[in-house]
Design an enzyme around this catalytic site. Structure first.
Site, PDB file in Angstrom:
ATOM      1  N   ASP A  20       0.813  -1.203   0.117  1.00 55.49           N
ATOM      2  CA  ASP A  20      -0.170   0.058   0.220  1.00 55.49           C
ATOM      3  C   ASP A  20       0.896   1.498  -0.142  1.00 55.49           C
ATOM      4  OD1 ASP A  20      -2.283  -1.595   0.185  1.00 55.49           O
ATOM      5  OD2 ASP A  20      -1.889  -2.054   2.339  1.00 55.49           O
ATOM      6  N   ARG A  23       2.093   1.809  -3.448  1.00 56.62           N
ATOM      7  CA  ARG A  23       1.244   2.236  -4.407  1.00 56.62           C
ATOM      8  C   ARG A  23       1.141   3.814  -4.073  1.00 56.62           C
ATOM      9  NH1 ARG A  23      -2.499  -2.744  -3.773  1.00 56.62           N
ATOM     10  NH2 ARG A  23      -1.941  -3.911  -5.444  1.00 56.62           N
ATOM     11  N   HIS A  47      -5.778  -3.801   5.474  1.00 50.70           N
ATOM     12  CA  HIS A  47      -5.222  -3.842   3.852  1.00 50.70           C
ATOM     13  C   HIS A  47      -6.143  -4.438   3.103  1.00 50.70           C
ATOM     14  CE1 HIS A  47      -2.714  -4.980   0.723  1.00 50.70           C
ATOM     15  NE2 HIS A  47      -2.989  -6.292   0.629  1.00 50.70           N
TER      16      HIS A  47
END
Length: 182
Positions: A20, A23, A47
Site C-alpha cells: 500500500d 502504491r 489492507h
C-alpha cells in the site's frame, strides 16, 4: 493459531503494509512530478479497501486539489482491483507484491543486523486505536517490532476516512479471529 501453539510473539508477527505504501508513493510521485523513491507516504489501518488509509497530508511539499486527494486515496485503497481488471481477471499484482515483500524484508534484515532507525509501516498488534491490530509506522530492531509508533495528526479529510474505516477494520479482525478459532 500461534497463541494456541504457545509461540505467539507480537514483535515477530507483522502484516506487510509496504504494498500500500508503494502504491501511494507511486501515485504521489506521478501527481507531483517526483521520483516515487523520494516519497514515503504513511499508510495506516488495514489492507482491504477502505481500511487502507494513506496519510497524504503528511507528505511534505505535496499539494493536492480535493478531487485529486479523493482520487489518490481511492486508487491506493483499490489499486489491487485495478490490476486484476487490467489483467481481465487472469491474475493479480504479483510483481508488485514481490517487490513490496522484498522492500519489507530488506528493512527487517537491516534491523536484525543491528542497524538503527529502521521505521516502516506494518500491520501489528497495537494499542493505538480500538482495533487490536492496526497498521502504522513501527520501529524495527534486533527483536523485530520494537516500538509501534503513532501516526501523527490527521487532516479533517483523513479523519472522516478514519471514522469510516474503523468499524470495517474491526469486523475484518473479528472475522479472522473467528476463523482461526474454528
Amino acid at each position: 493459531v500461534l497463541k494456541k501453539a504457545g509461540v505467539y510473539n507480537p514483535a515477530k508477527l507483522c502484516g506487510v503494509t509496504t504494498l500500500d505504501v508503494c502504491r501511494a508513493n507511486t501515485f504521489v510521485g506521478a501527481s507531483q512530478g517526483w521520483d516515487p523513491k523520494d516519497v514515503d507516504v504513511t499508510v495506516i489501518g488495514g489492507h482491504a479497501g477502505i481500511t487502507i488509509l494513506p496519510l497524504f497530508s503528511q507528505v511534505a511539499g505535496a499539494n493536492f486539489s480535493d478531487e485529486e486527494l479523493e482520487a489518490l486515496t481511492v486508487r491506493t485503497q483499490f489499486g489491487g482491483d485495478e490490476v486484476v481488471q487490467a489483467k481481465a481477471g487472469a491474475g493479480s499484482a504479483t510483481l508488485s507484491m514481490a517487490y513490496a515483500g522484498f522492500l519489507f524484508t530488506e528493512k527487517v534484515l537491516m534491523a536484525l543486523r543491528g542497524e538503527e532507525g529502521i521505521v516502516q509501516c506494518a500491520y501489528v498488534e497495537s494499542s493505538l486505536t480500538d482495533a487490536p491490530f492496526f497498521a502504522s509506522p513501527c520501529r524495527f530492531g534486533k527483536n523485530g517490532v520494537e516500538e509501534v509508533l503513532g501516526f501523527g495528526e490527521l487532516s479533517p479529510y483523513e479523519k472522516a476516512w478514519f471514522d469510516k474505516m474503523m468499524p470495517d477494520l474491526q469486523k475484518q479482525i473479528q472475522k479472522g479471529v473467528d476463523f482461526a478459532n474454528k
